[in-house]
Design a protein around this motif. Structure first.
Motif, PDB file in Angstrom:
ATOM      1  N   LEU A   7       0.840  -1.202   0.000  1.00  0.00           N
ATOM      2  CA  LEU A   7       0.000   0.000   0.000  1.00  0.00           C
ATOM      3  C   LEU A   7       0.874   1.251   0.000  1.00  0.00           C
ATOM      4  O   LEU A   7       0.602   2.224  -0.719  1.00  0.00           O
ATOM      5  CB  LEU A   7      -0.919  -0.017   1.235  1.00  0.00           C
ATOM      6  N   ARG A  22      -1.150   8.952   6.630  1.00  0.00           N
ATOM      7  CA  ARG A  22      -1.910   7.700   6.538  1.00  0.00           C
ATOM      8  C   ARG A  22      -2.288   7.154   7.914  1.00  0.00           C
ATOM      9  O   ARG A  22      -3.357   6.560   8.074  1.00  0.00           O
ATOM     10  CB  ARG A  22      -1.095   6.659   5.768  1.00  0.00           C
ATOM     11  N   MET A  28     -12.956  11.038  13.639  1.00  0.00           N
ATOM     12  CA  MET A  28     -14.328  10.584  13.896  1.00  0.00           C
ATOM     13  C   MET A  28     -14.392   9.984  15.299  1.00  0.00           C
ATOM     14  O   MET A  28     -13.515   9.215  15.683  1.00  0.00           O
ATOM     15  CB  MET A  28     -14.746   9.544  12.855  1.00  0.00           C
ATOM     16  N   TYR A  34     -20.643   3.501  23.550  1.00  0.00           N
ATOM     17  CA  TYR A  34     -21.462   3.078  22.396  1.00  0.00           C
ATOM     18  C   TYR A  34     -21.290   1.587  22.088  1.00  0.00           C
ATOM     19  O   TYR A  34     -22.264   0.852  21.958  1.00  0.00           O
ATOM     20  CB  TYR A  34     -21.112   3.917  21.160  1.00  0.00           C
ATOM     21  N   PHE A  35     -20.044   1.152  21.975  1.00  0.00           N
ATOM     22  CA  PHE A  35     -19.813  -0.250  21.587  1.00  0.00           C
ATOM     23  C   PHE A  35     -20.253  -1.229  22.679  1.00  0.00           C
ATOM     24  O   PHE A  35     -20.703  -2.335  22.383  1.00  0.00           O
ATOM     25  CB  PHE A  35     -18.335  -0.470  21.240  1.00  0.00           C
ATOM     26  N   LEU A  38     -24.000  -1.702  22.315  1.00  0.00           N
ATOM     27  CA  LEU A  38     -24.484  -2.032  20.969  1.00  0.00           C
ATOM     28  C   LEU A  38     -25.211  -3.373  20.901  1.00  0.00           C
ATOM     29  O   LEU A  38     -26.279  -3.494  20.294  1.00  0.00           O
ATOM     30  CB  LEU A  38     -23.307  -2.024  19.983  1.00  0.00           C
TER      31      LEU A  38
ATOM     32  N   GLN B   2      -9.802   3.645  17.225  1.00  0.00           N
ATOM     33  CA  GLN B   2     -10.285   2.617  16.337  1.00  0.00           C
ATOM     34  C   GLN B   2      -9.557   1.296  16.596  1.00  0.00           C
ATOM     35  O   GLN B   2      -8.884   0.754  15.756  1.00  0.00           O
ATOM     36  CB  GLN B   2     -10.092   3.043  14.893  1.00  0.00           C
ATOM     37  N   LYS B  35     -17.934  -5.951  15.663  1.00  0.00           N
ATOM     38  CA  LYS B  35     -18.708  -4.705  15.697  1.00  0.00           C
ATOM     39  C   LYS B  35     -17.875  -3.457  15.405  1.00  0.00           C
ATOM     40  O   LYS B  35     -18.325  -2.572  14.673  1.00  0.00           O
ATOM     41  CB  LYS B  35     -19.439  -4.555  17.035  1.00  0.00           C
ATOM     42  N   GLU B  36     -16.669  -3.407  15.948  1.00  0.00           N
ATOM     43  CA  GLU B  36     -15.881  -2.191  15.731  1.00  0.00           C
ATOM     44  C   GLU B  36     -15.389  -2.079  14.308  1.00  0.00           C
ATOM     45  O   GLU B  36     -15.453  -1.005  13.701  1.00  0.00           O
ATOM     46  CB  GLU B  36     -14.705  -2.135  16.714  1.00  0.00           C
ATOM     47  N   TYR B  39     -18.340  -1.226  12.229  1.00  0.00           N
ATOM     48  CA  TYR B  39     -18.782   0.154  12.494  1.00  0.00           C
ATOM     49  C   TYR B  39     -17.915   1.142  11.730  1.00  0.00           C
ATOM     50  O   TYR B  39     -18.435   2.021  11.043  1.00  0.00           O
ATOM     51  CB  TYR B  39     -18.739   0.482  13.991  1.00  0.00           C
ATOM     52  N   TRP B  40     -16.606   1.022  11.837  1.00  0.00           N
ATOM     53  CA  TRP B  40     -15.725   1.999  11.185  1.00  0.00           C
ATOM     54  C   TRP B  40     -15.803   1.917   9.669  1.00  0.00           C
ATOM     55  O   TRP B  40     -15.694   2.921   8.977  1.00  0.00           O
ATOM     56  CB  TRP B  40     -14.285   1.855  11.682  1.00  0.00           C
ATOM     57  N   ARG B  43     -19.070   3.678   9.038  1.00  0.00           N
ATOM     58  CA  ARG B  43     -18.968   5.098   9.389  1.00  0.00           C
ATOM     59  C   ARG B  43     -18.219   5.873   8.307  1.00  0.00           C
ATOM     60  O   ARG B  43     -18.595   6.989   7.948  1.00  0.00           O
ATOM     61  CB  ARG B  43     -18.255   5.238  10.736  1.00  0.00           C
ATOM     62  N   ARG B  44     -17.156   5.279   7.790  1.00  0.00           N
ATOM     63  CA  ARG B  44     -16.394   5.977   6.742  1.00  0.00           C
ATOM     64  C   ARG B  44     -17.220   6.126   5.469  1.00  0.00           C
ATOM     65  O   ARG B  44     -17.019   7.038   4.693  1.00  0.00           O
ATOM     66  CB  ARG B  44     -15.096   5.229   6.441  1.00  0.00           C
ATOM     67  N   VAL B  47     -20.386   8.493   6.909  1.00  0.00           N
ATOM     68  CA  VAL B  47     -19.773   9.668   7.552  1.00  0.00           C
ATOM     69  C   VAL B  47     -20.320  10.015   8.941  1.00  0.00           C
ATOM     70  O   VAL B  47     -19.568  10.174   9.880  1.00  0.00           O
ATOM     71  CB  VAL B  47     -19.839  10.912   6.615  1.00  0.00           C
ATOM     72  N   ALA B  52     -24.417   5.829  10.767  1.00  0.00           N
ATOM     73  CA  ALA B  52     -23.601   4.609  10.894  1.00  0.00           C
ATOM     74  C   ALA B  52     -24.235   3.649  11.889  1.00  0.00           C
ATOM     75  O   ALA B  52     -24.262   2.433  11.672  1.00  0.00           O
ATOM     76  CB  ALA B  52     -22.189   4.969  11.326  1.00  0.00           C
ATOM     77  N   LEU B  56     -25.436   0.009  10.909  1.00  0.00           N
ATOM     78  CA  LEU B  56     -24.796  -1.117  11.595  1.00  0.00           C
ATOM     79  C   LEU B  56     -25.838  -2.025  12.245  1.00  0.00           C
ATOM     80  O   LEU B  56     -25.749  -3.259  12.159  1.00  0.00           O
ATOM     81  CB  LEU B  56     -23.811  -0.607  12.649  1.00  0.00           C
ATOM     82  N   TYR B 149      -7.653   2.661   4.821  1.00  0.00           N
ATOM     83  CA  TYR B 149      -7.786   2.518   6.277  1.00  0.00           C
ATOM     84  C   TYR B 149      -7.710   1.058   6.740  1.00  0.00           C
ATOM     85  O   TYR B 149      -7.049   0.742   7.717  1.00  0.00           O
ATOM     86  CB  TYR B 149      -9.099   3.135   6.768  1.00  0.00           C
TER      87      TYR B 149
END
Lengths: 178, 189
Positions: A7, A22, A28, A34-35, A38, B2, B35-36, B39-40, B43-44, B47, B52, B56, B149
């Motif tokens: 990459l 990168r 965000m 939250y998690f 969930l 993340q 889940k994470e 989610y990301w 979300r990407r 936005v 998201a 999800l 990412y």
């Protein structure tokens, strides 16, 4: 690791500027906890909408008759089935009507043979030549000079047959045909 | 933020899911494992956090319904990414259709939503980067995010997006160049 390097090489080649940030955080965020909450939210939604899980796929099991009949109730299958039925019915109606409309459709092969037997003397040789199809007519066995039959039957064209029939007596004709 | 952790293997998860008595435990394990990451990924694409979250949850409901029909011809996470991606793209398409009645600028809509998102607190460079990504077409943005990412190999991405490796490479390079140009014009390099 290899993929990361790949990459990096890709970015260096096409967009080197993107390599500089990168690994920078995207900026965000998610609400606190939250998690952690969930899973309960998902289960609450599953319960609220009454979601049920589909059974395990097992491609090797054949359909039972009941499953097959149930599958026919699917709109696409039912529509296709109705289409096939409509075509079959139309074909049956068309050909059935054509058959009954044909003037001699009710005459069986036995009827035709009886008719020929009774009216053989009334028929012209040309008519007999037409009655005998070209692929059936050639089966005439000739005799050799010593009276023995030839090894191969003589195959006649419709024209040859017509000429031959003209020269036959009624009795010979009767024997030949019947 | 993340962070990604993988407490269970796909085989463990699938073994639990196959039995009625352990299905719920297996599904919880699947959620906690993926889940994470999902989610990301979502979300990407969409936005904003609230969007998201909706996407999800819908993704997990679909997974709950269909996970027993997963035939294990691919890796579990490939299948999950595929469902999440389709769900996110459907969400974006339906929002674009709703917006088509108005005079909204589709390309700038996501960027504007990013600026309004209370769950975004990036600096100028982060803001510029996310806005540039948000302005990419949906499919190109998906490819860029998965590669940039998630560092997903093209072969894996090909299975997730059902697109040839060549087309994905071209899509990523095109997206990267667009973002690079956007940054050059903003004089960030």
């Amino acid at each position: 690791m290899k993929n990361k390097q790949h990459l990096q090489d890709e970015l260096n080649e096409h967009a080197p500027g993107l390599n500089t940030f990168r690994h920078k955080d995207s900026g965000m965020r998610v609400p606190e906890g939250y998690f952690e909450s969930l899973e309960e939210s998902v289960f609450a939604q599953i319960e609220a909408i009454g979601a049920t899980r589909r059974p395990i796929v097992s491609g090797k099991q054949p359909l039972s008759w009941w499953q097959f009949l149930q599958s026919l109730w699917q709109p696409r299958v039912a529509l296709a089935f109705a289409g096939v039925l409509a075509v079959v019915f139309a074909a049956w109606w068309f050909w059935g009507k054509s058959a009954t409309d044909a003037p001699y459709a009710h005459i069986t092969p036995e009827d035709a043979e009886n008719y020929l037997r009774k009216n053989l003397m009334e028929l012209e040789p040309e008519q007999l030549a037409v009655v005998l199809p070209a692929e059936q007519s050639p089966a005439i066995m000739l005799e050799n000079a010593d009276g023995t039959p030839t090894e191969e039957p003589l195959h006649l064209s419709p024209e040859d047959l017509e000429h031959m029939l003209r020269d036959l007596s009624d009795e010979e004709l009767d024997q030949l045909i019947l | 933020m993340q962070t990604t952790n993988k407490p269970a293997s796909d085989e463990q998860i699938m073994n639990l899911l196959r039995s009625d008595g352990t299905f719920e435990r297996g599904f919880r394990l699947l959620m906690s494992t993926y889940k994470e990451r999902l989610y990301w990924h979502i979300r990407r694409m969409v936005v904003v956090h609230e969007d998201a979250d909706d996407v999800l949850q819908n993704t997990f409901v679909k997974i709950y319904r269909g996970v027993l029909q997963f035939e294990e011809k691919s890796k579990l996470y490939t299948w999950l990414y595929r469902i999440a991606t389709n769900e996110a793209i459907s969400f974006l398409q339906s929002r674009n259709r709703r917006a088509s009645g108005s005079l909204d600028d589709h390309d700038g809509m996501l960027a504007a939503r990013l600026r309004a998102d209370t769950w975004f607190d990036g600096d100028t460079v982060q803001q510029q980067l996310q806005e540039a990504i948000a302005r990419l077409p949906d499919k190109q943005r998906t490819v860029f995010n998965l590669r940039y990412y998630d560092e997903m190999p093209y072969e894996e991405m090909s299975r997730v997006l059902d697109t040839s490796v060549g087309a994905l490479k071209a899509s990523f390079h095109h997206a990267a160049k667009k973002i690079e140009t956007h940054f050059r014009e903003a004089d960030h390099f």
